[in-house]
Design an enzyme around this catalytic site. Structure first.
Site, PDB file in Angstrom:
ATOM      1  N   ARG A 239       0.862  -1.177   0.000  1.00  0.00           N
ATOM      2  CA  ARG A 239       0.000   0.000   0.000  1.00  0.00           C
ATOM      3  C   ARG A 239       0.903   1.234   0.000  1.00  0.00           C
ATOM      4  NH1 ARG A 239      -3.814  -2.424  -1.502  1.00  0.00           N
ATOM      5  NH2 ARG A 239      -5.809  -2.769  -0.459  1.00  0.00           N
ATOM      6  N   GLU A 268      -3.093   7.904  -3.917  1.00  0.00           N
ATOM      7  CA  GLU A 268      -3.617   7.495  -5.222  1.00  0.00           C
ATOM      8  C   GLU A 268      -4.967   8.170  -5.479  1.00  0.00           C
ATOM      9  OE1 GLU A 268      -3.743   3.254  -5.678  1.00  0.00           O
ATOM     10  OE2 GLU A 268      -1.657   3.020  -5.065  1.00  0.00           O
ATOM     11  N   HIS A 286      -0.833   0.597  -9.880  1.00  0.00           N
ATOM     12  CA  HIS A 286      -1.482  -0.338  -8.962  1.00  0.00           C
ATOM     13  C   HIS A 286      -2.071  -1.522  -9.733  1.00  0.00           C
ATOM     14  CE1 HIS A 286      -3.501  -0.512  -4.737  1.00  0.00           C
ATOM     15  NE2 HIS A 286      -3.140  -1.712  -5.157  1.00  0.00           N
TER      16      HIS A 286
END
Length: 344
Positions: A239, A268, A286
């Site tokens: 993450r 993000e 991602h």
């Protein structure tokens, strides 16, 4: 057959395919596509909040205690990601809501991405690709000598299902693998460090695979980066907030670490502008877990899991929620390939 309402939060990556395959079974309530507050959104669909029993969610839209408070009948939450920091697990536990993650099914895909990013940064593949495309035919192709991956000391932060797969791949390159995790694994051949700074001090590269919790937020801070050193490489497939991104940018720009391969970012979809011009940084949107093959498997498991829940059948075998260790012990667990959850 009566169509069941299914609340969808955050646009899970599999949703377009899943919707196409299952439009005859569910009323898809796509809250991610509306800017209205949830109750107003449901009113526009003529759906009573008390009729919603299941939620399909994604990290891009948090499932908070406030949202759960509006939905008194929810009994099942499913996420397709390995990380579950977007779900209020404590509230789900308090209410007895079943929560399932199938994200660990893509552990091998995420591990492949981690190794790909590490190789790209070390060998400067993306940077050299850009350089070659700009070359004039009459001039020689210039390149910088790159360090090889073989024999490197690589530290893994989070030796769960993803970290275990990363370790297996690194062994094939004859790397010296070591790791940090909450607890030492008794049957793992890699050297264990209880302190991340000590791990970084003894590594050429760090691969971050752990979930995001209060304890792991910014687990890679400036002290860790400086311990890794000016030739060290950081790869993050966990993450974004696991790394102090502001300090990472500073260390990269100042040459205090050697490079980074990032599949995730702290805020993000925003990516720091300073990273775009750096040839020692490789960026990915991602995408680690999003292969065609894993999408198909996830669609099948989500469909089977929802069908079992709505039919009040016994739960199918999927990976259970992990918070501290295992909870919701009534779940039947399909062991991950490493025998561990995504982080342990």
């Amino acid at each position: 057959m009566e169509l069941q309402p299914l609340l969808v939060l955050g646009l899970p990556s599999i949703f377009p395919a899943f919707e196409t395959l299952n439009s005859h079974k569910y009323i898809f309530l796509k809250a991610f596509s509306s800017k209205l507050p949830l109750l107003q959104f449901l009113a526009t669909k003529n759906v009573a909040p008390s009729s919603i029993r299941a939620i399909l969610c994604d990290p891009r839209q948090a499932l908070t205690v406030d949202i759960l408070g509006l939905l008194p009948a929810v009994g099942f939450v499913l996420t397709t990601t390995a990380g579950m920091d977007h779900i209020d697990l404590s509230e789900c536990r308090r209410r007895g809501i079943q929560v399932v993650s199938i994200g660990s099914l893509a552990a091998d895909d995420v591990a492949d991405m981690a190794i790909g990013l590490l190789i790209d940064v070390l060998y400067k593949i993306s940077a050299n690709n850009r350089r070659v495309r700009k070359c004039v035919a009459s001039k020689p192709l210039n390149f910088t000598m790159a360090p090889k991956l073989g024999g490197k000391r690589v530290g893994i932060i989070g030796l769960g299902s993803i970290g275990g797969e990363v370790g297996k791949r690194l062994e094939a390159f004859d790397c010296k693998v070591m790791y940090h995790s909450r607890n030492e694994k008794p049957f793992v051949p890699y050297h264990y460090y209880s302190n991340v700074v000590d791990l970084a001090t003894n590594c050429d590269a760090l691969v971050v695979c752990c979930p995001l919790t209060k304890q792991t937020r910014h687990i890679l801070n400036r002290e860790v980066m400086l311990a890794l050193g000016k030739d060290g490489v950081i790869v993050n497939v966990g993450r974004g907030p696991l790394i102090d991104e502001k300090e990472l940018v500073h260390c990269l720009v100042q040459g205090e670490i050697g490079g980074a391969g990032l599949d995730v970012f702290e805020n993000e979809p925003r990516v720091p502008n300073e990273l775009f011009a750096l040839d020692n940084v490789v960026l990915s949107p991602h995408a680690g877990a999003h292969t065609k093959e894993s999408c198909q498997v996830k669609c099948e498991l989500v469909a089977a899991s929802l069908e079992a829940f709505f039919a009040t059948k016994p739960r199918i075998s999927v990976q259970p929620v992990i918070e501290e260790r295992h909870f919701y012990p009534s779940f039947e667990c399909l062991p991950a390939s490493s025998g561990e959850p995504a982080y342990a």
